[in-house]
Design a protein around this motif. Structure first.
Motif: not given
Length: 304
Positions: A2, A4, A10-11, A250, A301, A297, A6-8
């Motif tokens: 994933i 960075v 989501i958080l 996102l 993708r 999600r 995208v992961s950031g």
């Protein structure tokens, strides 16, 4: 792997949803003291606008011309996504139960998917559709709609109007071509929202009642201004700022489904703050919502 960003995202989106979810339980204490929903929401948005003002100024340094060139985007965000969604939701719950009103408002992710499909040809993948179904089923359980609910056509209409405001929040926040920083959009939009709500209050369309009695919660009482500050700073200023940033990372589709975690967070905060213990069905619904978010999600993708 994933990315960075995208992961950031989501958080950030999960954090935004969680802080948004704190607003209902906090407001419950004030409502129990005789505060009107209109007074609470106006104070919340006004405090948020003031709290974000210094950060908005910093974000706009050297970019003040964007306030003029992106005035329509800011006005739409403030009127629809902030004031409109708030005003219409509270108008809905004035004539119908909270749970179905929330369920209707939170059909916004489906509206986002439909809008992107119709206007941009972004057809949802099979996983996205499965995720939407799982999330919808989870919401029904979390909101405890199976036990029955009081519906009124006027309330349904207001709830759908709130859904339009929520949809606008995701779609407008996702626009990156304007060059307007996320903090600037959130801060300027909150100012517009506060002014709009103030006008509604002045005309009597938004009833205003308030008092200075201590506010009771499960853990004890707080002075009246404490929950108001938390509502304004935590559940509005921080929530909107992180929400816009997350949506930029996102995209509106995935962010709108992650935002459904707000309902799950609201149930948990209601347990902690006002001693409303969630049942097994609500916990199962929360798991379904999370599963739906994951599926959306993965489906997004595949589209990308």
């Amino acid at each position: 792997m994933i990315p960075v960003g995208v992961s950031g995202g989501i958080l950030l989106a999960a954090f935004s949803a969680t802080t948004f979810g704190l607003s209902g339980p906090l407001a419950t204490g004030l409502l129990g003291n005789g505060w009107s929903p209109g007074a609470i929401v106006l104070a919340r948005i006004a405090i948020a606008a003031i709290a974000l003002a210094p950060f908005t100024v910093v974000a706009l340094r050297g970019k003040w011309h964007l306030l003029r060139s992106q005035a329509i985007q800011i006005l739409l965000y403030g009127v629809l996504a902030v004031a409109g969604a708030q005003f219409c939701y509270f108008s809905a719950v004035a004539t119908m139960d909270v749970a179905p009103a929330l369920l209707i408002e939170y059909t916004a992710p489906a509206a986002v998917v439909a809008w992107l499909w119709i206007t941009k040809g972004q057809r949802p993948s099979r996983l996205t559709v499965i995720g939407a179904v799982l999330a919808a089923a989870g919401l029904v359980l979390v909101l405890d709609l199976i036990s029955g609910a009081d519906l009124a056509w006027s309330g349904v209409a207001w709830a759908f109007a709130a859904m339009i405001g929520a949809t606008a929040y995701f779609l407008i926040s996702a626009e990156t071509g304007s060059g307007l920083p996320p903090l600037a959009l959130a801060g300027a939009g909150l100012v517009v929202g506060a002014v709009t709500l103030g006008v509604l209050a002045a005309t009597g369309l938004l009833p205003m009642r308030a008092n200075t009695d201590p506010t009771a919660y499960a853990f004890g009482s707080l002075p009246w201004w404490a929950p108001l500050l938390l509502l304004g700073v935590v559940t509005a200023a921080i929530s909107y700022a992180t929400g816009v940033a997350a949506i930029r990372l996102l995209g509106s589709r995935v962010a709108s489904f992650v935002a459904l975690l707000e309902v799950v967070a609201a149930v948990l905060f209601a347990w902690l703050l006002v001693d409303q213990l969630p049942g097994l069905a609500q916990l199962a619904g929360g798991i379904l919502v999370i599963a739906g978010v994951v599926a959306v999600r993965l489906g997004d993708r595949d589209i990308a």
